[in-house]
Each structure stands twice: as structure tokens, then as C-alpha cells.
Design an enzyme around this catalytic site. Structure first.
Site, short mmCIF file in Angstrom:
data_model
loop_
_atom_site.label_atom_id
_atom_site.label_comp_id
_atom_site.label_asym_id
_atom_site.label_seq_id
_atom_site.Cartn_x
_atom_site.Cartn_y
_atom_site.Cartn_z
N GLN A 98 -3.71 -15.34 35.24
CA GLN A 98 -4.00 -14.14 36.01
C GLN A 98 -3.09 -14.00 37.23
OE1 GLN A 98 -8.66 -14.58 35.87
NE2 GLN A 98 -8.13 -12.46 36.29
N ASP A 151 -7.07 -15.40 31.54
CA ASP A 151 -7.34 -16.67 30.87
C ASP A 151 -8.79 -17.11 30.94
OD1 ASP A 151 -7.09 -17.15 33.60
OD2 ASP A 151 -5.57 -18.71 33.39
#
Length: 491
Positions: free
Chosen positions: A72, A257
Site C-alpha cells: 500500500q 496487501d
């Protein structure tokens, strides 16, 4: 032939690809490739690793859908032709810490506490150096020419999905897509409202570059190769397209993720996942959005239409790796040493802020070893202090989740660091609750694959893949360990 789906995890350290049966989730084949180290990376390196990992998994022959999960926050800036403006700044790059403080104070008209409350209300999170919005402010202040060239900004998984869809020399930036889980980590998209906050993007950049369209959990991002060239060489394109003459491979929206890991695990409301990876994360699946003005909890969205309140630490498995190097051993050796020491490591306390810290927000901090004496100066105590210190930081995150009145049914422990027997046995003694450890798997890539299968079958919920069997660990609470850690942390 049974339909296959592919899930891609483009993480900080590597790219992993799993290919599974769409109906059952059974693993068919997999591959991986390394990413370069550092906190800024040329996205072309992610693309090369993706192609290598797909090739290692036997290509996409027989695959009907693919989805990408990724690290991210990373800032990928593109010019009007779609070229990368500068290397991407990753989540763990802390150079934008000053920019984060500026943005918080500005929204509060000079009052940081008021500004934090305003940010939490606007986007569910208070910006720290990890967030994309702070990196954009840093870019505008320190590299104005690069900001002037930036026509669009996206995240790592967005960029890879865009590349998989094919690119044309004219850029075609209007085909950039993302999902709500990754968008919620930018600092300029609101999970509660389900919309961008252009005013916050302008505040960071001084203007408003294009951003990806946010897709729903099972909404298509297009097809592999539909937009044109897949790569600089024809062989790469052949690996990614699949067999000639087959139906086009559909693209899922992808995910951040942690949201993908929750989907791969089948986490539901009441489940708290503690992931011991490059970073440490504590996150829960929730039916309602959160807005924590203290900044401890980031109010993210998940990959199913719900929410994912999350606490992140910068230092997790890397702490174990660093101390293993100091002790001249490997991770298994460190685990054995830690388990041979008594609880509390003989009074030795490690504050493991090796690369600064995100929670608490101390980007310039360094690690601390306190309580060293002639009596406890032993390898086993240093190993134990490393494990306990890392787990104490995660326990603080678990406390924050509890304090937000997010119901906890069970605690799941995953990630590379969770393969350590010392981490498994000591975790319940530090957390004060039993932990369940699923069998080792690539849960981020598995979540992406499950999302790809959801794209194929449709419906309101993802297909019911039962992939994870767990082992339960219980232990008595270690007295004094967290108290001594907190005293060092707060000093």
C-alpha cells in the site's frame, strides 16, 4: 478443464504468483521473483519481477481471470504519456514525515490536535509519512519539476493492473483503476463516503492530478492486453496473454496487501489478523468505518465491501533478521536461543525502532536496548528481547483495536515472522490471548486469486475457499514484560 485463476502479490520484497482452481481454490502452480531493496524503486522492476514470477508459475495458460494485490501507499507518478516521472516512493520511505506534520497542522488551522480530528473525519486516518498524500506534498516542495510533469498518480497495484491491461504510447491514463481497500490508504479517499476528496489532493499537490477510478469488490478492471502492448519484448507479452486463441483473461480490481490477506484467510467480523512481515500489522474486519483522531488506527476499507481498521508498525520480521545477524545465526537459531531464555529476557528490553516507527509516529527514532547488565548479557537474552520487543509493539496495536470497541472473536498470526516457533510460543504470553496460526501460505496472493474467482462467478460474496487450517497456541501472560517495554517506549 477446470477454470483457473491467478493471484499476484507485489510486495515490498518480492512478487509472488499463485494459480488456483476457481471453484475450490486448490493450488495448481506458483512462482516468485525478487524486488530490489530500498525505499524508492523504479516500477519497471516490479513489472520485470511480475513477468518472471508468472513465467515461474508456468505462464497464464488456462487462466480465466487474474487480480493483483500490492504493497500500500507507494507513490507512482505518471506523465501525460504514461511514463513514470521518478522512482516510486514506498510506504516505508520516511522522508515525508515533515510533510505529514504540515498537512495535519494546516487542516487544523495551525492546531495539530484539531487537524488530526479533521483528517480522521475526512478520510478515516491521520496522515503519517507512509501515506501517499504526504509523499505528494514532499514531491511538490522538494521536486517541483517532477510534480509539474505529474499528470496522474496511482499506487503499485494500480500501476501493475494498468500495465497488465496493456498500454499505448499516448498514455491512456483514463484506464487507471484501483479498489477501495488500496484507495483508502492514500489519504485522499474516504472509506465512509466511498469517494475521493479532491480538496485534500489539491492541498498536497497544489493542483489535481488524475487518479484511478475506484472499482467495487468484484468489478472488472478490463482484460489482459486489451489496451495494446504488454511489455517491451514479445516473449513477455506471450507469457502474460496465455494460450493463443483462448478467451481473454479478465482483470480483477485488485487490493491492498492486508485486505487481500484478509480475503485469502477468509477473515470475518470478529477476526483480528496480526501479520509479522516486513512491517507489522494488526487489522480487523468490521461492519462499520473507523475514524481515530489519535492516529493509531488507520480507518481502511477491505476487499469485500466492509472495513479494515488497521494498526501498522514499521519494524517486525526485520527486527528478528537484524538480531540474528548480530548473533551470527539464522532465524531458526534465533528462535532456539529466544526459547532457551526466561520470560523477560533477564530484564533486557529492546525498543525495536530500527527504521523509525509509524505507530507510535516516530519516523526519526532508532532502536534502544535497555537494562543491559553483566548478568543478562547473554545471546539468549538478546534473542528473547528482540522477539518480545517486536511482539510488544504489535500488542499495542491489539490494544488500540480493543479500545475502538471492535469485537474480537479470535486472533490469527500470519506472515514470514510467524514461522518462528519462538514468535508462536511467546505471542500469546505477550498478547494475553490465545493465537491461532494458519499453515504457511501466500495469503495475499491467495486473496487476489479468490477475488479473481469472485469476478468469474459473480454474486454478493466471494467463493467459499477453505484454505487455512490453524494451530492454536496458548500461554500464561508474562508478568512485567509489557510494563517494562512501555516504560522504555514512553521515556
Amino acid at each position: 478443464m477446470k477454470a483457473l485463476v491467478a493471484g499476484i502479490d507485489s510486495s515490498t520484497q518480492s512478487c509472488k504468483v499463485v494459480i488456483r482452481e476457481a471453484g475450490t481454490g486448490a493450488l495448481v502452480r506458483e512462482g516468485r521473483a525478487a524486488h530490489p531493496p530500498g525505499t524508492e524503486v523504479d516500477p519497471a522492476d516490479w513489472w520485470r519481477a511480475l513477468q518472471e514470477a508468472v513465467a515461474g508459475a508456468g505462464g497464464l495458460d488456462g487462466v480465466a481471470a487474474v487480480s493483483v494485490a500490492g504493497q500500500q501507499h507507494g507513490m507512482v507518478c505518471l506523465d501525460e504519456r504514461g511514463a513514470v516521472v521518478r522512482p516510486a516512493l514506498l510506504w516505508n520511505d520516511t522522508r515525508s514525515a515533515g510533510a505529514a506534520a504540515e498537512l495535519v497542522a494546516e487542516l487544523g488551522a495551525g492546531d495539530a490536535a484539531r487537524g488530526a480530528a479533521e483528517w480522521a473525519d475526512a478520510v478515516g486516518s491521520v496522515p503519517v509519512a507512509a501515506f501517499t498524500v504526504t509523499k505528494l506534498r514532499w514531491l511538490a516542495e522538494h521536486e517541483p519539476a517532477a510534480m509539474a510533469r505529474t499528470a496522474a498518480v496511482c499506487l503499485p497495484h494500480d500501476w501493475l493492473t494498468w500495465r497488465l491491461a496493456g498500454w499505448r504510447p499516448d498514455g491512456d491514463l483514463d484506464r487507471l483503476r484501483t479498489d477501495r481497500s488500496d484507495a483508502s490508504g492514500t489519504g485522499y479517499w474516504s472509506p465512509a463516503a466511498g469517494a475521493y476528496r479532491p480538496d485534500l489532493l489539491r492541498r498536497a499537490c497544489g493542483r489535481e492530478p488524475a487518479v484511478p477510478r475506484v472499482l467495487g469488490p468484484a468489478e472488472s478492471a478490463g482484460e489482459v492486453g486489451e489496451g495494446g502492448r504488454l511489455g517491451p519484448a514479445e516473449p513477455a507479452g506471450e507469457v502474460l496473454r496465455g494460450e493463443p486463441g483462448r478467451e481473454p483473461i479478465r482483470l480483477g480490481p485488485g487490493a491492498g496487501d492486508n485486505a487481500a490477506a484478509a480475503l485469502g484467510l477468509g477473515a470475518a467480523a470478529g477476526d483480528v489478523v496480526i501479520s509479522v512481515g516486513t512491517s507489522g500489522t494488526v487489522f480487523a474486519v468490521s461492519d462499520t468505518p473507523t475514524a481515530d483522531a489519535s492516529g493509531a488506527i488507520a480507518g481502511f476499507a477491505d476487499a469485500t465491501g466492509h472495513f479494515l481498521p488497521l494498526v501498522c508498525t514499521l519494524n517486525a520480521a526485520r527486527v528478528l533478521e537484524a538480531v540474528a545477524v548480530i548473533l551470527g545465526t539464522d532465524l531458526d537459531g534465533l528462535s532456539r536461543l529466544a526459547l532457551s531464555a526466561g520470560p523477560g529476557a533477564g530484564g533486557l528490553v529492546m525498543l525495536p525502532y530500527l527504521d523509525g516507527e509509524r505507530t507510535p509516529n516516530r519516523p526519526g527514532a532508532t532502536g534502544t536496548l535497555q537494562g543491559l547488565t553483566g548478568a543478562n548479557a547473554r545471546p539468549e537474552n538478546l534473542a528473547r528481547a528482540a522477539v518480545e520487543g517486536m511482539l510488544c509493539g504489535l500488542a499495542d496495536g491489539l490494544d488500540a483495536i480493543r479500545a475502538a470497541d471492535i469485537g474480537i472473536r479470535r486472533v490469527l498470526l500470519i506472515g514470514g515472522g510467524a514461522r518462528s516457533e519462538a514468535v508462536r510460543q511467546i505471542a500469546p504470553a505477550v498478547f494475553g490471548v490465545p493465537v491461532e496460526v494458519p499453515e504457511a501460505a501466500e495469503y495475499v496472493a491467495d486473496g487476489a486469486a479468490r477475488q479473481a474467482a469472485w469476478l468469474l462467478v459473480g454474486g454478493e460474496v466471494p467463493p467459499d475457499w477453505r484454505l487455512a487450517t490453524t494451530r492454536r497456541y496458548e500461554a500464561e501472560l508474562e508478568p512485567g514484560v509489557r510494563e517494562r517495554y512501555a516504560a522504555v517506549r514512553d521515556a
